[in-house]
Design a protein around this motif. Structure first.
Motif, PDB file in Angstrom:
ATOM      1  N   MET A  36      31.002 -20.764  10.336  1.00  0.00           N
ATOM      2  CA  MET A  36      32.461 -20.720  10.299  1.00  0.00           C
ATOM      3  C   MET A  36      32.993 -19.299  10.173  1.00  0.00           C
ATOM      4  O   MET A  36      34.005 -18.935  10.773  1.00  0.00           O
ATOM      5  CB  MET A  36      32.909 -21.562   9.088  1.00  0.00           C
ATOM      6  N   LYS A  37      32.279 -18.512   9.376  1.00  0.00           N
ATOM      7  CA  LYS A  37      32.739 -17.144   9.125  1.00  0.00           C
ATOM      8  C   LYS A  37      32.759 -16.347  10.436  1.00  0.00           C
ATOM      9  O   LYS A  37      33.693 -15.589  10.717  1.00  0.00           O
ATOM     10  CB  LYS A  37      31.790 -16.489   8.114  1.00  0.00           C
ATOM     11  N   LYS A  66      41.059 -30.187  11.748  1.00  0.00           N
ATOM     12  CA  LYS A  66      41.191 -30.049  10.288  1.00  0.00           C
ATOM     13  C   LYS A  66      40.879 -31.351   9.562  1.00  0.00           C
ATOM     14  O   LYS A  66      40.343 -31.352   8.472  1.00  0.00           O
ATOM     15  CB  LYS A  66      42.630 -29.631   9.947  1.00  0.00           C
ATOM     16  N   ARG A  91      35.735 -17.497  12.629  1.00  0.00           N
ATOM     17  CA  ARG A  91      37.012 -16.934  12.171  1.00  0.00           C
ATOM     18  C   ARG A  91      37.117 -15.461  12.572  1.00  0.00           C
ATOM     19  O   ARG A  91      38.157 -15.015  13.040  1.00  0.00           O
ATOM     20  CB  ARG A  91      37.145 -17.061  10.640  1.00  0.00           C
ATOM     21  N   GLU A 134      44.122 -28.848  16.896  1.00  0.00           N
ATOM     22  CA  GLU A 134      43.621 -28.192  15.684  1.00  0.00           C
ATOM     23  C   GLU A 134      43.772 -29.122  14.474  1.00  0.00           C
ATOM     24  O   GLU A 134      42.975 -29.083  13.545  1.00  0.00           O
ATOM     25  CB  GLU A 134      44.375 -26.882  15.432  1.00  0.00           C
ATOM     26  N   SER A 179      36.068 -26.834  19.763  1.00  0.00           N
ATOM     27  CA  SER A 179      37.476 -26.691  19.398  1.00  0.00           C
ATOM     28  C   SER A 179      38.321 -26.926  20.648  1.00  0.00           C
ATOM     29  O   SER A 179      37.801 -26.898  21.757  1.00  0.00           O
ATOM     30  CB  SER A 179      37.735 -25.310  18.791  1.00  0.00           C
ATOM     31  N   GLU A 201      37.801 -15.132  16.156  1.00  0.00           N
ATOM     32  CA  GLU A 201      39.147 -15.584  16.514  1.00  0.00           C
ATOM     33  C   GLU A 201      40.183 -14.523  16.183  1.00  0.00           C
ATOM     34  O   GLU A 201      41.182 -14.373  16.878  1.00  0.00           O
ATOM     35  CB  GLU A 201      39.493 -16.879  15.763  1.00  0.00           C
ATOM     36  N   GLN A 202      39.916 -13.764  15.083  1.00  0.00           N
ATOM     37  CA  GLN A 202      40.962 -12.872  14.597  1.00  0.00           C
ATOM     38  C   GLN A 202      40.785 -11.414  15.018  1.00  0.00           C
ATOM     39  O   GLN A 202      41.766 -10.726  15.291  1.00  0.00           O
ATOM     40  CB  GLN A 202      41.027 -12.951  13.060  1.00  0.00           C
ATOM     41  N   ASN A 204      29.078  -9.019  10.602  1.00  0.00           N
ATOM     42  CA  ASN A 204      29.131 -10.246   9.811  1.00  0.00           C
ATOM     43  C   ASN A 204      27.776 -10.618   9.241  1.00  0.00           C
ATOM     44  O   ASN A 204      27.663 -11.094   8.114  1.00  0.00           O
ATOM     45  CB  ASN A 204      29.608 -11.391  10.700  1.00  0.00           C
TER      46      ASN A 204
END
Lengths: 406, 246
Positions: A85-86, A149, A89, A145, A126, A92-93, A250
Motif C-alpha cells: 500500500m505504501k 474503501k 500511495r 474508489e 483500482s 499516486e502522489q 520506499n
C-alpha cells in the motif's frame, strides 16, 4: 549524341521486339514485385503487432517484485511481498510522468452462476486499471474508489466470462455470481478485446476492487503487481525511471544494491517484437531479391543476343561516324530502359499484391516509400550492371568486320 | 577544281594470316582531285576493298601516308577517325545497309544524329533536302521493306549526302541491282558529279566503270592502270536500254 536521341533509339529498338522485351522485363517485374510485396507485408505485420500491443496500452508500465532467493532456492517473483500500500500511495502522489497507478492481486477460483460454472481468475485492481489497460465498458459501470474503501463485493467481467455463465442470454448486470463461496455482484461488462499477441484471451477476466480481493479472498496486504501508465508513450521511460527512484527510496535500497522489483515498459516488448518481424522482413526481401538477380541475368542474356543480331547495324553506325561511346550508351540505355520499365510495372504490381494480401490478412496496409525508391535505384543499377558487358562488346566491334557480318 | 581531296603515298597494308604476311596493298600512290568521279576496279583479292576501308577511315595503313581534305589520317585517334567519317565521308554500300523498320527520312538523318553541332530542326531539313536530291521526296515516311532495291539505294545515297561529305565512297553500289536500276543509280551519281561532288566508285564491272571519269585498276595490291575514261552518259544508256527492251 544527346540523351534524348539515345532514349528514342533505345525505345524504338525495344518496340521492334515487343514480346521479347516484355519477357525479358518479366524477370525484373517479378523480382521487384516480390521485393515490394515482401517488404510492404513485413512492415504491415510489424505495424499490426504494434497496433495490438498499443491496444494493451502502449504506455503501460508493469512493476513486479524481483524474484526471491531463499536458501539458494529461486522462489520466483510472485512469492515476494515487496509491493504494498505504501508503494501505491507514493506512486499516486509523488510522480510527474505517471498518469495512473493500479495495484493488482489475483487469485483463481470457480465462478458459478446457476447451473453454469467457469474457471476464472479474479483480479483485484483500482478503478484506473481500465485506463491503464485500455479496457472499455460495454455496459454497466466500473466500481469506484468508494467500493475500494468499503471492500465492496462488486465486479466487472469480460465477454468470455459472460458467454460461459449466462448461456440463456440473461442480462449479466445486477446478477450475483459466486466466486468460490463468495457472492459477487456484476456491475459492468467490458468491451471485447480479443486475443493479445501471445494468444491469451483478454476477455476472460473478472475485475474487482483490490481491497475486496486482498481481504475477502486472499487475506493478504501486499500486491502481486503494480500497473502504471505513463503520461504519454514517449515519456514511459521517464516514468519508469521515476517509479524506480520512488520504489528504491520506499524500500530503502542502498546505492549499489539491486532493485527488489522489476519494471517492464511496453516499449521494451514492442521493440523485441518489432525486431523479430523486421528480421523476417529482411529475410523475405533477401529471398525476393534473388529473383531480381535472375531477372538481371535475363536482361544480360537478351542484350547479348540483341548485340549479335544487330552487328550490321552497329557496323553501319560506326561507319557513318558513331563513336564507341555512342554505341555503348545506345545499348546501355536499352538495358536500363528495359529494367526501369520492368521496375515500374513491378512496383505497381507489388503494391497491388501487398494491398490484396494485407486486405486478406486484415493487416494495416503500408506503402514503403523507401522500398519503392530503393527498388527503382536497384533497377537502374541492374540495367547498367547487366547491360555493361553486352554494350561493351558492341562498342568494341571492328566496323569492317561488323559491316561484313552475315 | 584543283583541290586535292585524297592523296595517298606508298600505301601498304599487310595482314597477318596465320604465319604468313598477306600484302593486301603493296605501295599504292595516287591522288583524287575535287570533282573527280573515279572508279576503282579490280578482281576480288586485288586489294580494292582494303583500299576502300582505308580511304573510308575504317582501317589504317601499315605504312604510307593518307591525306583526306588536307588532314593526315595516320596520326588520328580512333575517336578522331569516327569524327572524320562523320563529317567528311559518305558511304554507299552494295547491300544498302538501311536500318530495318526505320523510315527513309530517319535513315537519312542518322549520320547527323552523331553530329552534336546539328540541331534536330536542321537535321530534318537537311534530310529532306538530301532525299529531294535523289528524287525520293514522296517516299520519306516509307520503311525500307516498302521500297524497291533502287529506291533503297537512293535512300542510302541520300544518307551519304546528308553530311555534305568531301567524298562519296561507293562500294559496289550497283552490285545488287538489275541493269536498268544500275543505270538509274549511275545516272544519279553522274548528276551528283555534275553538281561538283567527288566520288570514288569501287566496282568490278567494266560497263559500270565507263560512266566514271577516271579508272584506277588494281591487281594483287598494285595499281596496274590509272587512266582517264571516255565517259558515257548513264541517262543515255538507260534510254537506249528502255528502247531496246521495248
Amino acid at each position: 549524341m544527346n540523351v534524348l536521341n539515345l532514349v528514342k533509339i533505345a525505345i524504338k529498338a525495344l518496340l521492334r521486339n515487343k514480346s521479347r522485351a516484355f519477357l525479358t522485363m518479366l524477370g525484373i517485374i517479378i523480382g521487384i514485385a516480390s521485393v515490394i510485396a515482401m517488404v510492404s507485408l513485413g512492415q504491415s505485420s510489424t505495424l499490426s503487432v504494434r497496433e495490438q500491443l498499443s491496444g494493451m496500452g502502449s504506455n503501460m508500465i508493469m512493476v513486479m517484485p524481483a524474484r526471491q532467493m531463499r536458501g539458494g532456492v529461486n522462489m520466483g517473483n510472485s512469492s515476494a511481498k515487496s509491493l504494498d500500500m505504501k508503494d501505491l500511495r507514493a506512486l499516486e502522489q509523488n510522480t510527474r510522468y505517471v498518469a495512473h497507478v493500479s495495484p493488482s492481486v489475483s487469485t483463481g477460483a470457480q465462478l458459478v452462476f446457476g447451473s453454469n460454472n467457469h474457471p476464472g481468475q479474479i483480479q483485484g485492481v483500482s478503478p484506473s486499471y481500465l485506463d491503464i489497460r485500455m479496457y472499455k465498458l460495454e455496459s454497466g459501470i466500473m466500481f469506484t474508489e468508494e467500493d475500494v474503501k468499503t471492500y465492496n463485493k462488486v465486479c466487472v467481467v469480460g465477454k468470455t466470462v459472460v458467454d460461459n455463465l449466462f448461456t440463456n442470454g440473461e442480462n449479466p448486470i445486477g446478477q450475483v455470481v459466486r466466486f468460490g463461496s463468495i457472492p459477487m455482484k456484476i456491475i459492468g461488462v467490458l468491451e471485447s478485446k480479443g486475443q493479445n499477441q501471445m494468444g491469451q484471451d483478454q476477455d476472460d477476466i473478472v475485475l474487482a476492487p483490490y481491497t475486496t480481493v486482498q481481504k475477502r479472498f486472499m487475506a493478504i496486504t501486499h500486491f502481486n503487481m503494480l500497473f502504471a501508465s505513463a503520461t504519454s508513450e514517449e515519456e514511459s521511460e521517464l516514468a519508469a525511471t521515476e517509479i524506480t527512484y520512488i520504489l528504491r527510496a520506499n524500500h530503502k535500497i542502498a546505492e549499489g544494491e539491486e532493485d527488489d522489483f522489476d519494471i517492464r515498459t511496453q516499449e521494451e516488448l514492442l521493440s523485441t517484437m518489432s525486431s523479430v518481424t523486421q528480421m523476417l522482413t529482411m529475410l523475405l526481401a533477401a529471398i525476393a531479391s534473388i529473383s531480381l538477380i535472375v531477372g538481371g541475368i535475363g536482361i544480360m542474356n537478351i542484350m547479348y543476343v540483341t548485340v549479335t543480331e544487330r552487328t550490321k547495324e552497329i557496323g553501319l553506325r560506326m561507319a557513318i561516324g558513331a563513336q564507341n561511346r555512342d554505341i555503348m550508351l545506345q545499348f546501355l540505355s536499352e538495358s536500363v530502359i528495359l529494367s526501369l520499365i520492368g521496375g515500374v510495372i513491378g512496383i505497381i504490381l507489388g503494391l497491388i499484391l501487398s494491398y490484396a494480401l494485407s486486405h486478406i490478412l486484415s493487416w494495416p496496409y503500408v506503402v514503403s516509400q523507401t522500398a519503392i525508391l530503393v527498388s527503382f535505384l536497384v533497377c537502374a543499377a541492374t540495367g547498367i550492371f547487366f547491360g555493361w558487358y553486352p554494350a561493351k562488346k558492341a562498342a568494341n566491334m571492328d566496323p569492317i568486320a561488323a559491316l561484313r557480318y552475315e | 577544281m584543283g583541290n586535292e581531296i585524297l592523296k595517298i603515298t606508298d600505301l601498304k597494308r599487310i595482314f597477318r594470316v596465320g604465319n604468313e604476311d598477306v600484302h593486301a596493298l603493296n605501295g599504292v600512290s595516287f591522288s583524287v582531285m575535287e570533282g573527280e568521279f573515279v572508279s576503282i576496279m579490280g578482281t576480288s583479292g586485288s586489294g580494292k576493298s582494303t583500299l576502300l576501308n582505308i580511304l573510308g577511315c575504317l582501317d589504317r595503313p601499315t605504312s604510307g601516308d593518307y591525306c583526306i581534305d588536307g588532314v593526315s589520317v595516320n596520326t588520328l585517334s580512333k575517336r578522331e577517325l569516327s569524327t572524320m567519317r562523320n563529317r567528311k565521308i559518305g558511304f554507299v554500300f552494295q547491300n544498302y545497309n538501311l536500318l530495318a523498320r526505320t523510315t527513309a527520312i530517319e535513315n537519312v538523318e542518322l549520320p547527323l544524329m552523331y553530329n552534336s553541332e546539328v540541331s534536330a530542326k536542321e537535321r530534318r531539313e537537311r534530310a529532306v533536302e538530301a532525299l529531294k536530291a535523289v528524287g525520293l521526296e514522296n517516299r520519306m515516311q516509307h520503311l525500307p521493306n516498302q521500297l524497291s532495291g533502287g529506291q533503297q539505294q537512293r535512300v542510302a545515297i541520300a544518307r551519304a549526302l546528308v553530311n555534305d561529305p568531301v567524298i562519296l565512297l561507293a562500294d559496289e553500289a550497283t552490285g545488287n541491282l538489275d541493269t536498268r536500276t544500275s543505270y538509274e543509280i549511275m545516272s544519279l551519281f553522274q548528276d551528283l558529279h555534275d553538281k561538283g561532288k567527288t566520288i570514288a566508285f569501287v566496282t568490278h564491272e567494266p560497263d559500270i566503270a565507263v560512266f566514271t571519269t577516271r579508272t584506277i585498276k588494281l591487281r594483287d595490291g598494285n595499281i596496274i592502270e590509272d587512266s582517264l575514261v571516255e565517259t558515257q552518259s548513264a541517262a543515255k544508256a538507260l534510254q537506249e536500254y528502255k528502247e531496246f527492251k521495248i
